[in-house]
Design an enzyme around this catalytic site. Structure first.
Site, PDB file in Angstrom:
ATOM      1  N   HIS A 208      64.283   7.853  52.872  1.00 57.92           N
ATOM      2  CA  HIS A 208      64.132   8.560  54.142  1.00 57.92           C
ATOM      3  C   HIS A 208      64.073  10.057  53.836  1.00 57.92           C
ATOM      4  O   HIS A 208      64.662  10.508  52.847  1.00 57.92           O
ATOM      5  CB  HIS A 208      65.365   8.240  54.992  1.00 57.92           C
ATOM      6  CG  HIS A 208      65.316   8.732  56.400  1.00 57.92           C
ATOM      7  ND1 HIS A 208      65.597  10.039  56.739  1.00 57.92           N
ATOM      8  CD2 HIS A 208      65.042   8.097  57.560  1.00 57.92           C
ATOM      9  CE1 HIS A 208      65.500  10.177  58.053  1.00 57.92           C
ATOM     10  NE2 HIS A 208      65.164   9.024  58.575  1.00 57.92           N
TER      11      HIS A 208
ATOM     12  N   ASP B 145      72.622   6.115  50.054  1.00 55.64           N
ATOM     13  CA  ASP B 145      72.375   6.349  51.477  1.00 55.64           C
ATOM     14  C   ASP B 145      72.552   5.012  52.191  1.00 55.64           C
ATOM     15  O   ASP B 145      71.691   4.135  52.099  1.00 55.64           O
ATOM     16  CB  ASP B 145      70.948   6.910  51.637  1.00 55.64           C
ATOM     17  CG  ASP B 145      70.512   6.980  53.092  1.00 55.64           C
ATOM     18  OD1 ASP B 145      71.249   6.500  53.978  1.00 55.64           O
ATOM     19  OD2 ASP B 145      69.407   7.508  53.339  1.00 55.64           O
TER      20      ASP B 145
ATOM     21  N   GLN C 296      71.149   2.438  56.607  1.00 59.77           N
ATOM     22  CA  GLN C 296      70.582   1.172  57.094  1.00 59.77           C
ATOM     23  C   GLN C 296      71.308  -0.050  56.556  1.00 59.77           C
ATOM     24  O   GLN C 296      70.912  -1.172  56.857  1.00 59.77           O
ATOM     25  CB  GLN C 296      69.084   1.091  56.729  1.00 59.77           C
ATOM     26  CG  GLN C 296      68.231   2.137  57.404  1.00 59.77           C
ATOM     27  CD  GLN C 296      68.163   1.986  58.920  1.00 59.77           C
ATOM     28  OE1 GLN C 296      68.495   0.936  59.486  1.00 59.77           O
ATOM     29  NE2 GLN C 296      67.735   3.038  59.594  1.00 59.77           N
TER      30      GLN C 296
ATOM     31  N   LYS D  51      74.168   4.493  64.206  1.00 60.98           N
ATOM     32  CA  LYS D  51      73.445   3.270  63.813  1.00 60.98           C
ATOM     33  C   LYS D  51      74.390   2.077  63.712  1.00 60.98           C
ATOM     34  O   LYS D  51      73.946   0.943  63.576  1.00 60.98           O
ATOM     35  CB  LYS D  51      72.732   3.487  62.476  1.00 60.98           C
ATOM     36  CG  LYS D  51      71.606   4.524  62.573  1.00 60.98           C
ATOM     37  CD  LYS D  51      70.772   4.536  61.328  1.00 60.98           C
ATOM     38  CE  LYS D  51      70.013   5.817  61.128  1.00 60.98           C
ATOM     39  NZ  LYS D  51      68.739   5.892  61.841  1.00 60.98           N
TER      40      LYS D  51
ATOM     41  N   CYS E 104      59.994   8.735  59.157  1.00 63.39           N
ATOM     42  CA  CYS E 104      60.619   9.725  58.249  1.00 63.39           C
ATOM     43  C   CYS E 104      60.577   9.229  56.814  1.00 63.39           C
ATOM     44  O   CYS E 104      61.549   9.404  56.056  1.00 63.39           O
ATOM     45  CB  CYS E 104      62.051  10.040  58.654  1.00 63.39           C
ATOM     46  SG  CYS E 104      62.191  10.761  60.279  1.00 63.39           S
TER      47      CYS E 104
END
Ligand code: PMP
Length: 411
Positions: A128, A205, A208, A231, A369
């Protein structure tokens, strides 16, 4: 992951989400954009409202009961987060605005304070922008070199190529746990083990991954892990940076201000300990309370169950969509989280998105993104449907019908 145990009936969780009881274009809400941001359950909304109504005061400063109560709730949430990602110490949990701020903090504090021109950071093609631009800024600021792990045609990181990217100048591997476009779950434990064998730290990261599956930072053994509250069914404006204590202790502050100091004189400032050192100014206190409520909400359902629910939806949705002539999935590597990206012959993703919107189906159409990934797959954009706790087969059926309509309209 053990998915054999009987799943709870997920339809009973959907009613926890007030927005999903509303209508969109006069139709029931079909919300398939959880990867952008998840809807909020009543439990999170109530926890934040209750905090403002009953417990609100600034934290860490007041010597009065209300402030002490707010401080206790804030610090207890640090422990809730620690347990959620299985960190060893609660001091390893830093509250930030979100994934983006967490990565910027590490780049500027960990990276900029000790790296030199020509030092290297390894990223992947599927990152991202939030896990590209903070490192790119270091390229501009101090001449750091970005090296990129290629992605295979199915959408997996190429592990052999990854290993070839290391050099004596490699200072960091920064990689996503799960792709927001492809859904691919990266083997971050293996990626970390190899980086560590080369004495290189790893930032994962988790934006997600944290909403969809159990996360254990000690098992991954990563040095930093970041994710966003919004999220994982929590509020916007709050997120988490996990860092190994020894690393955080050695890092300089990212921002200066109140609450992150021990003593201040014009001639000398001494800083608070980790994690307060990284939490300058009045934080998003209610956001932290909401984050804690969101984590408790997910844990009551069970992260294994959430994973299994979304896997069963993936297995339902992918063959159904693939049966549409001219539809191509972008991202077929396994395992993957509940994210489906696709393109269709001769219909631009934005046109599909518009038709879907008119049908009351909320999906994302665009580059998500992740422009370098769009270039890798040679597409201008994709349509992305993404799942959450509340997603059901009816949502997938509505998506399918709307795609057929788009196909008829643009045929
Ligand atoms: N990384 C990934 C993989 C993401 O999907 C996102 C959000 N789309 C981010 C980072 C950035 O998260 P935020 O905007 O909450 O900081």
């Amino acid at each position: 992951m053990n998915t054999k145990t009987r799943l709870p009936d997920f339809s009973r969780y959907r009613i926890d989400f007030p927005l999903l009881q509303e209508t969109n274009r006069g139709k029931p809400v079909i919300y398939l954009d959880s990867a952008a941001s998840a809807q909020k359950p009543r439990q999170v909304i109530d926890a934040m409202a209750d905090f403002y109504v009953r417990d609100y005061a600034n934290i860490h400063r007041g010597i009065y009961e209300l402030s002490e109560r707010a401080t206790r709730m804030y610090e207890e949430t640090r422990e809730t987060v620690r347990r959620y990602i299985h960190a060893a110490h609660k001091e390893e949990i830093v509250f930030v605005r979100g994934t983006t701020e967490g990565i910027n903090l590490v780049a500027q504090s960990f990276g900029r304070s000790q790296w030199q021109q020509g030092d290297e950071v390894i990223l992947s093609t599927m990152e991202h922008h939030s896990n590209i631009v903070p490192w790119y800024l270091l390229k501009e600021q101090i001449g750091v070199v970005l090296k990129v792990i290629p992605v295979t045609d199915s959408g997996a990181v190429d592990l052999e190529e990854y290993k070839k990217l290391f050099s004596p100048r490699t200072k960091m591997v920064a990689i996503t746990h799960a792709s927001n476009v492809l859904g691919t779950i990266n083997p971050v434990k293996e990626i970390t083990a190899f980086a560590h064998s080369m004495n290189v730290p790893v930032l994962v990261d988790g934006a997600q991954a944290a909403p969809h599956m159990p996360v254990d930072v000690q098992e991954i053994d990563c040095d930093f892990y970041v994710f966003s509250g919004h999220k994982i069914y929590g509020p916007t404006g709050i997120g988490v940076l996990y860092g190994k204590k020894a690393l955080l202790d050695a890092m300089p502050p990212y921002q200066g201000g109140g609450d992150m100091i021990e003593t201040v004189a014009f001639s000398k400032v001494t800083f608070a300990k980790t994690p307060q050192k990284f939490e300058a100014g009045t934080p998003d206190i209610a956001g932290v309370i909401g984050l804690g409520a969101a984590i408790r909400y997910m844990q009551a359902i069970g992260m294994e169950n959430i994973y299994a629910h979304e896997q069963s939806l993936l297995h339902y949705a992918e063959p159904k969509l693939l049966a549409v002539p001219g539809l191509r999935l972008i991202g077929t590597a396994t395992p993957k989280v509940g994210v489906i990206s696709f393109v269709m012959d001769s219909i631009h993703p934005h046109d599909i998105g518009t038709v879907l919107d008119h049908e009351g189906v909320a999906v994302r159409a665009g580059h998500h993104c992740a422009m370098p990934l769009m270039e890798r797959f040679n597409v201008p954009a994709t349509v992305r449907a993404s799942f959450g706790i509340y997603t059901n087969e009816n949502d997938v059926d509505a998506l399918f019908e709307a795609i057929l309509l788009a196909k008829r309209l643009f045929a």
